[in-house]
Structure formats: structure tokens, C-alpha cells
Design a protein around this motif. Structure first.
Motif, PDB file in Angstrom:
ATOM      1  N   GLU A  18     -12.465  18.208  38.845  1.00  0.00           N
ATOM      2  CA  GLU A  18     -12.499  17.484  39.779  1.00  0.00           C
ATOM      3  C   GLU A  18     -11.813  16.644  41.007  1.00  0.00           C
ATOM      4  O   GLU A  18     -12.543  15.466  41.388  1.00  0.00           O
ATOM      5  N   VAL A  19     -10.787  17.707  41.107  1.00  0.00           N
ATOM      6  CA  VAL A  19     -10.501  16.279  42.468  1.00  0.00           C
ATOM      7  C   VAL A  19      -9.543  16.744  43.195  1.00  0.00           C
ATOM      8  O   VAL A  19      -9.641  18.190  43.596  1.00  0.00           O
ATOM      9  N   GLY A  20      -9.604  15.517  44.566  1.00  0.00           N
ATOM     10  CA  GLY A  20      -8.768  16.992  45.557  1.00  0.00           C
ATOM     11  C   GLY A  20      -7.182  17.337  45.786  1.00  0.00           C
ATOM     12  O   GLY A  20      -6.811  18.195  46.661  1.00  0.00           O
ATOM     13  N   GLY A  21      -6.360  16.903  43.843  1.00  0.00           N
ATOM     14  CA  GLY A  21      -5.332  17.509  44.306  1.00  0.00           C
ATOM     15  C   GLY A  21      -4.548  17.342  42.488  1.00  0.00           C
ATOM     16  O   GLY A  21      -5.012  16.187  42.066  1.00  0.00           O
ATOM     17  N   VAL A  22      -3.886  18.229  41.831  1.00  0.00           N
ATOM     18  CA  VAL A  22      -3.631  18.040  40.230  1.00  0.00           C
ATOM     19  C   VAL A  22      -1.922  18.004  40.484  1.00  0.00           C
ATOM     20  O   VAL A  22      -1.641  19.262  41.549  1.00  0.00           O
ATOM     21  N   VAL A  23      -1.796  17.197  39.959  1.00  0.00           N
ATOM     22  CA  VAL A  23       0.147  17.187  40.184  1.00  0.00           C
ATOM     23  C   VAL A  23       0.478  17.212  38.766  1.00  0.00           C
ATOM     24  O   VAL A  23       0.130  17.026  37.441  1.00  0.00           O
ATOM     25  N   ILE A  24       0.981  18.779  38.821  1.00  0.00           N
ATOM     26  CA  ILE A  24       1.527  19.344  37.105  1.00  0.00           C
ATOM     27  C   ILE A  24       2.834  18.726  36.583  1.00  0.00           C
ATOM     28  O   ILE A  24       4.066  18.400  37.417  1.00  0.00           O
ATOM     29  N   GLY A  25       2.976  17.720  35.543  1.00  0.00           N
ATOM     30  CA  GLY A  25       4.483  17.469  35.210  1.00  0.00           C
ATOM     31  C   GLY A  25       5.403  16.046  35.484  1.00  0.00           C
ATOM     32  O   GLY A  25       6.113  15.670  35.994  1.00  0.00           O
ATOM     33  N   ASP A  26       3.563  15.626  36.513  1.00  0.00           N
ATOM     34  CA  ASP A  26       4.587  14.269  37.320  1.00  0.00           C
ATOM     35  C   ASP A  26       2.952  13.952  37.201  1.00  0.00           C
ATOM     36  O   ASP A  26       1.786  13.376  36.926  1.00  0.00           O
ATOM     37  N   ALA A  27       3.406  11.707  37.591  1.00  0.00           N
ATOM     38  CA  ALA A  27       2.098  11.239  37.438  1.00  0.00           C
ATOM     39  C   ALA A  27       1.395  11.862  39.026  1.00  0.00           C
ATOM     40  O   ALA A  27       1.674  12.529  39.352  1.00  0.00           O
ATOM     41  N   PRO A  28      -0.477  11.306  38.624  1.00  0.00           N
ATOM     42  CA  PRO A  28      -0.633  11.866  40.295  1.00  0.00           C
ATOM     43  C   PRO A  28      -0.401  11.073  41.125  1.00  0.00           C
ATOM     44  O   PRO A  28      -1.816  11.259  42.551  1.00  0.00           O
ATOM     45  N   SER A  29       0.105   9.965  41.708  1.00  0.00           N
ATOM     46  CA  SER A  29       0.839   9.650  42.458  1.00  0.00           C
ATOM     47  C   SER A  29       1.565  10.192  44.017  1.00  0.00           C
ATOM     48  O   SER A  29       2.513   9.252  44.680  1.00  0.00           O
ATOM     49  N   TYR A  30       1.521  11.471  43.187  1.00  0.00           N
ATOM     50  CA  TYR A  30       2.531  12.144  44.407  1.00  0.00           C
ATOM     51  C   TYR A  30       2.203  12.470  45.337  1.00  0.00           C
ATOM     52  O   TYR A  30       1.024  12.984  45.308  1.00  0.00           O
ATOM     53  N   ARG A  31       2.595  11.962  46.352  1.00  0.00           N
ATOM     54  CA  ARG A  31       2.161  12.537  47.837  1.00  0.00           C
ATOM     55  C   ARG A  31       2.868  12.669  48.628  1.00  0.00           C
ATOM     56  O   ARG A  31       4.223  12.295  49.048  1.00  0.00           O
ATOM     57  N   ALA A  32       2.816  14.637  49.517  1.00  0.00           N
ATOM     58  CA  ALA A  32       3.959  14.980  50.483  1.00  0.00           C
ATOM     59  C   ALA A  32       2.828  14.977  51.882  1.00  0.00           C
ATOM     60  O   ALA A  32       1.751  15.494  51.738  1.00  0.00           O
ATOM     61  N   ASP A  33       3.787  13.847  52.717  1.00  0.00           N
ATOM     62  CA  ASP A  33       2.116  13.759  53.763  1.00  0.00           C
ATOM     63  C   ASP A  33       1.904  14.719  55.369  1.00  0.00           C
ATOM     64  O   ASP A  33       1.230  15.019  55.238  1.00  0.00           O
ATOM     65  N   GLN A  34       2.615  15.299  54.756  1.00  0.00           N
ATOM     66  CA  GLN A  34       2.316  17.658  55.619  1.00  0.00           C
ATOM     67  C   GLN A  34       0.524  17.820  54.429  1.00  0.00           C
ATOM     68  O   GLN A  34       0.377  18.858  55.353  1.00  0.00           O
ATOM     69  N   MET A  35       0.717  17.642  53.345  1.00  0.00           N
ATOM     70  CA  MET A  35       0.371  18.635  52.978  1.00  0.00           C
ATOM     71  C   MET A  35      -1.612  18.166  52.389  1.00  0.00           C
ATOM     72  O   MET A  35      -1.823  16.714  53.123  1.00  0.00           O
ATOM     73  N   PRO A  36      -2.414  18.899  52.410  1.00  0.00           N
ATOM     74  CA  PRO A  36      -3.717  17.981  52.581  1.00  0.00           C
ATOM     75  C   PRO A  36      -3.781  17.242  51.733  1.00  0.00           C
ATOM     76  O   PRO A  36      -3.376  17.270  49.944  1.00  0.00           O
ATOM     77  N   TYR A  37      -4.592  15.550  51.765  1.00  0.00           N
ATOM     78  CA  TYR A  37      -4.941  14.909  51.126  1.00  0.00           C
ATOM     79  C   TYR A  37      -6.468  14.799  51.334  1.00  0.00           C
ATOM     80  O   TYR A  37      -6.759  14.033  52.180  1.00  0.00           O
ATOM     81  N   GLY A  38      -6.434  14.190  49.789  1.00  0.00           N
ATOM     82  CA  GLY A  38      -8.090  13.562  49.954  1.00  0.00           C
ATOM     83  C   GLY A  38      -8.790  14.409  48.430  1.00  0.00           C
ATOM     84  O   GLY A  38      -8.451  14.942  47.976  1.00  0.00           O
TER      85      GLY A  38
END
Length: 480
Positions: free
Chosen positions: A428-448
Motif C-alpha cells: 500500500e504505497v505509491g512506489g515499489v523499488v525492486i533490488g534497492d532502497a525505497p529512496s530512489y526517485r527519478a524526477d520524471q516519474m509519478p511520485y506520491g
């Protein structure tokens, strides 16, 4: 003599009749003074934005895109200068400040590209007999002036995530930077002033927090984009139920390490990423690693590596290239983190490393056996503290992630494709990062996030969608 920074009123420099000081959180030195707009100046900025809104919405795409390209280029050219300013006003290590400037430049570059390719869509309507000869054109138009309220933890990049999408769609914006970190936004104003954007299309106003309710309520500002605490965010939303409000709020991000992530190299990678992203920005990131949820088969080995990696984090002067972890934004923030860790220890948690404070700096800290009734178990720490949790299955791990009022992002260390898709489905999250920490963000992708982590999405294209609405044009009597 320390400079007093002017603010930006409808695209021009201005000063008010009061000012406040910005201090370096590491050594307490005075970084700068900032002029505060008067009530009359705030009114002037809002009136100018409302007046220019129709014309700004009608500007050709190339005008907005050229301005956005200019900002991206100038940010890149001034990277070191602006990074040093971010470090001075925010306290984040210079290596992370440089990265923030690079990301902000990327946000403006993406906005320029999106401004050029936002074309709407068309659809034929003769799919039913009543639509014969009819054709629809669907385009997006600005909802109106945007009130952007930015936080202290990314004083340039999260400002960029409000300003760039607004300019891209032709929506005037009134930007309110955080009182602790307004200087980066003022420099952005310098760069915006070099463009051909119309007067009134943007203002940068360091309005005191106590004067914000009037701005929030102003009917000429129909869109509010807020990044900050869930308490303040939902107060804003509840106070203006008829406005379009987007909220990017807090998190309690989890990194899940599953049984198949078990080789020496796997665990070393996971520990490295967890240690780095529990402590980067001093833990003052909504997607900083706060909880580590590890399968029992890898837990002990992972704990040993995480503790070692956290101990290796270099803490100290944020202006030094070697520093990994600097101070928090101020001493009160560090004292709050200290009190939360003390609460956890009193209730039975064990400190494996850290747990000490010196001024505004809180040492990178790892806790085990965190009790459920500790504040740290449910609230967002916004500091360099992580807790370790042992589970016996993937289902138990995912249930633990979901056992939070927040739902921003999660990281899952697994090699199994089916498990990756299951995480995407059930977490129940806005984004799931596989193989890495949850702290990855690419500024063009939807984030929230979901739940108390907010509503709406950042990411240039998606914020542009939030700042606009769809309008349909139906053409009749056409030979299709």
C-alpha cells in the motif's frame, strides 16, 4: 557585511519592511537575511498573477519551453555556487547538495520537453449512431494560479517541482519557500528574471507561516501544491474543500530484504544502500529508510553488515567533500529525534550504533527490538535513525510494510520476478523499488503516496496534469 536578500514580486525584486535571518545549522553562522513582504505586497503579487492568468495560459509553447530551458542551463552553470548555498542554509553535505542542483536542472529540462509535446488527444465519436459526423478534441487548460508551498529538506528541487510544471502549462505561480531555507528559491528567482516570462506569472514570497492561512483561503488561488508534514497538509485541505489541493506528505519507508537475497554480495549491496539512504540528507527525506524488514534466514548476517556500514558513514562538516551525514536543519529537530530514540530505548529498544547528539547533529543510529508502542514505530522520524525487524515469510514482511498510516514508497530486495509483481500488487504505497532502497526517485516519474502520505502526484508530467483540467471540443457535421 551579510547581504539582505530581496524577494521576487511579480517577477521583479522587492523589499518589505521586515526581515529574518538564516543561520547555518552546523556552526550557527549567519548565512543571510531575507526581506519579508508586507501584506500589501502579497496582495499585489496575487492580483498580478490573477490578472495575467488568461494571457499566460495562451502563451505559445515555445515561449514557456525556452524559459524552462534557460533555467535548466543556468542552474547547471551555477551548480557549485547554488550547492554551497543549499549546504549553508540546509546543512546537507555538499555531495548531496550538488546532486540536488543537478536534479532541479533536470526537472526544468523535463518541463521544457513536456511543454513542447503536450498536445491533447482526439477521438472520433461516430462509434455510436448519434455521433455520426462528430469529432472530439480534448485539451488541457490551467485551473488557475498555483500556490506552491515548499519544504526545507530539498530547498531547490522541491521548489522546482512546483515552479517548473506550473510554467510548463501556463499557470501563474506564487511560491512560498520554507522559512528555514528560502535562499535557494531566491536564486531561482534571479534566473527566472532572466527569461521572457510575463510579469506576474511568478513570484517568490517568503511569507511567514502565521500569515499563510489568508493566502490559502484566497479564492484567486484555486490550486494549492503543498509538500510537508501530514498534519499541516491535511489542515490545508480541510480548510479549502472546494480547491484543487495536492499533498506530498510524510513517510515511514521500509526496506524489505527477502530470503532469496542471501549471497554475500547481495547482503553487502543491501546493507550499503540501506546505510546510505537511512542517513542521506540527515534522514530528512520522506523516502529515507526508516524500517528494515528482513527475513529470519538473512537477518543476522544483514544486521552485522548494516551496523558496519552505518558506522562507516562520515559525520561532520557538511561543506567537506568526504562528509556523508551533516546536521539536521536545526538543533530543535535534532533534540526531537533524540527524544524519540530515548523513548524507544526506555520502552525496550536496543541501540546497536549511534544514539547520541551534538548540537544539531544526531549520530547515524540503528535500533533493534523496537517496541510497537514507541513513537518511532509509527511516526516519521525525519532523522538518521533506522530500526531492524525480523520476519518469517514474504507475506509477513509485506504485512509489516502495510502496518503504517503512511504509504509513500518501499524497497524490496528480491531476485524473484513473481515476488516483485506481488509487491507491486499488495504493498500500500505509491512506489515499489525492486533490488534497492525505497529512496530512489527519478524526477520524471509519478511520485506520491497513499493513505496519510498525501494525494496527487509530483513528477513533471503528472504535476502538469494536476495543475490543469480537460476541456472537450466537439466538432459537428464532419465527413469522417
Amino acid at each position: 557585511m551579510t547581504t539582505t536578500h530581496e524577494f521576487w514580486l511579480a517577477g521583479r525584486r522587492a523589499t518589505g519592511d521586515a526581515e529574518f535571518e538564516v543561520h547555518h545549522s552546523y556552526d550557527g553562522s549567519l548565512v543571510g537575511r531575507v526581506s519579508v513582504p508586507t501584506d500589501a505586497q502579497v496582495e499585489e503579487a496575487v492580483a498580478a498573477a490573477a490578472a495575467v492568468a488568461p494571457a499566460f495560459a495562451a502563451t505559445p509553447a515555445h515561449v514557456r519551453a525556452t524559459a524552462l530551458d534557460h533555467v535548466a542551463r543556468r542552474l547547471t552553470e551555477r551548480t557549485e555556487e547554488i550547492a554551497r548555498l543549499i549546504t549553508a542554509e540546509n546543512g546537507k553535505p555538499i555531495k548531496w547538495a550538488r546532486g540536488e542542483v543537478g536534479r532541479a536542472a533536470s526537472v526544468f529540462r523535463w518541463a521544457a520537453e513536456e511543454a513542447r509535446r503536450t498536445n491533447g488527444e482526439t477521438m472520433r465519436l461516430d462509434t455510436d449512431p448519434g455521433g455520426v459526423g462528430r469529432f472530439a478534441v480534448v485539451r488541457r487548460f490551467p485551473r488557475g494560479v498555483v500556490l506552491g508551498i515548499a519544504p526545507f529538506n530539498f530547498p531547490l528541487n522541491l521548489v522546482a517541482h512546483k515552479v517548473a510544471p506550473a510554467i510548463a502549462v501556463g499557470a501563474p505561480i506564487i511560491l512560498k519557500p520554507a522559512p528555514a531555507t528560502p535562499l535557494s528559491a531566491m536564486v531561482l528567482g534571479e534566473i527566472l528574471a532572466e527569461t521572457e516570462l510575463p510579469a506576474g506569472s511568478w513570484s517568490v514570497l517568503p511569507v511567514p507561516n502565521e500569515k499563510m492561512p489568508a493566502l490559502v483561503q484566497d479564492p484567486r488561488l484555486p490550486v494549492i501544491s503543498f509538500t510537508g508534514s501530514d498534519k499541516v497538509g491535511y489542515q490545508i485541505m480541510d480548510s479549502v474543500p472546494r480547491k484543487h489541493v495536492t499533498l506530498e506528505l510524510g513517510g515511514n519507508a521500509a526496506a524489505v530484504v527477502l530470503a532469496d537475497w542471501s549471497s554475500e554480495a547481495d547482503l553487502d549491496w543491501a546493507a550499503t544502500r540501506i546505510a546510505m539512504f537511512a542517513n542521506y540528507q540527515g534522514g530528512q527525506s520522506c523516502i529515507s529508510v526508516q524500517r528494515v524488514i528482513a527475513d529470519a534466514t538473512v537477518y543476522d548476517a544483514l544486521v552485522e553488515k548494516v551496523v558496519a556500514k552505518v558506522k562507516a558513514q562520515v559525520t561532520g562538516d557538511p561543506g567537506a567533500d568526504a562528509t556523508d551525514v551533516g546536521p539536521l536543519v536545526d538543533e530543535n529537530a535534532a533534540k526531537r529525534v533524540e527524544s524519540w530514540v530515548d523513548d524507544a530505548v526506555t520502552k525496550g529498544a536496543k541501540v546497536l550504533v549511534g544514539g547520541t547528539r551534538e548540537g544539531a547533529t544526531y549520530a547515524p543510529t540503528v535500533l533493534a527490538e523496537l517496541p510497537d508502542d514507541a513513537i518511532l514505530a509509527t511516526a516519521e522520524v525525519f532523522g538518521p535513525v533506522l530500526s531492524l525487524h525480523r520476519v518469517d515469510s514474504t507475506d509477513e514482511a509485506f504485512a509489516a510494510v502495510n502496518d503504517s498510516k503512511f504509504g509513500l514508497q518501499a524497497g524490496v530486495f528480491t531476485h524473484d520476478l513473481q515476488t516483485a509483481f506481488k509487491a507491486h500488487q499488495v504493498l500500500e504505497v505509491g512506489g515499489v523499488v525492486i533490488g534497492d532502497a525505497p529512496s530512489y526517485r527519478a524526477d520524471q516519474m509519478p511520485y506520491g503516496g497513499v493513505k496519510d502520505s498525501g494525494v496527487g502526484r509530483e513528477g513533471v508530467k503528472y504535476a502538469m496534469g494536476d495543475f490543469t483540467y480537460e476541456k472537450v471540443l466537439v466538432l459537428t457535421g464532419l465527413d469522417l
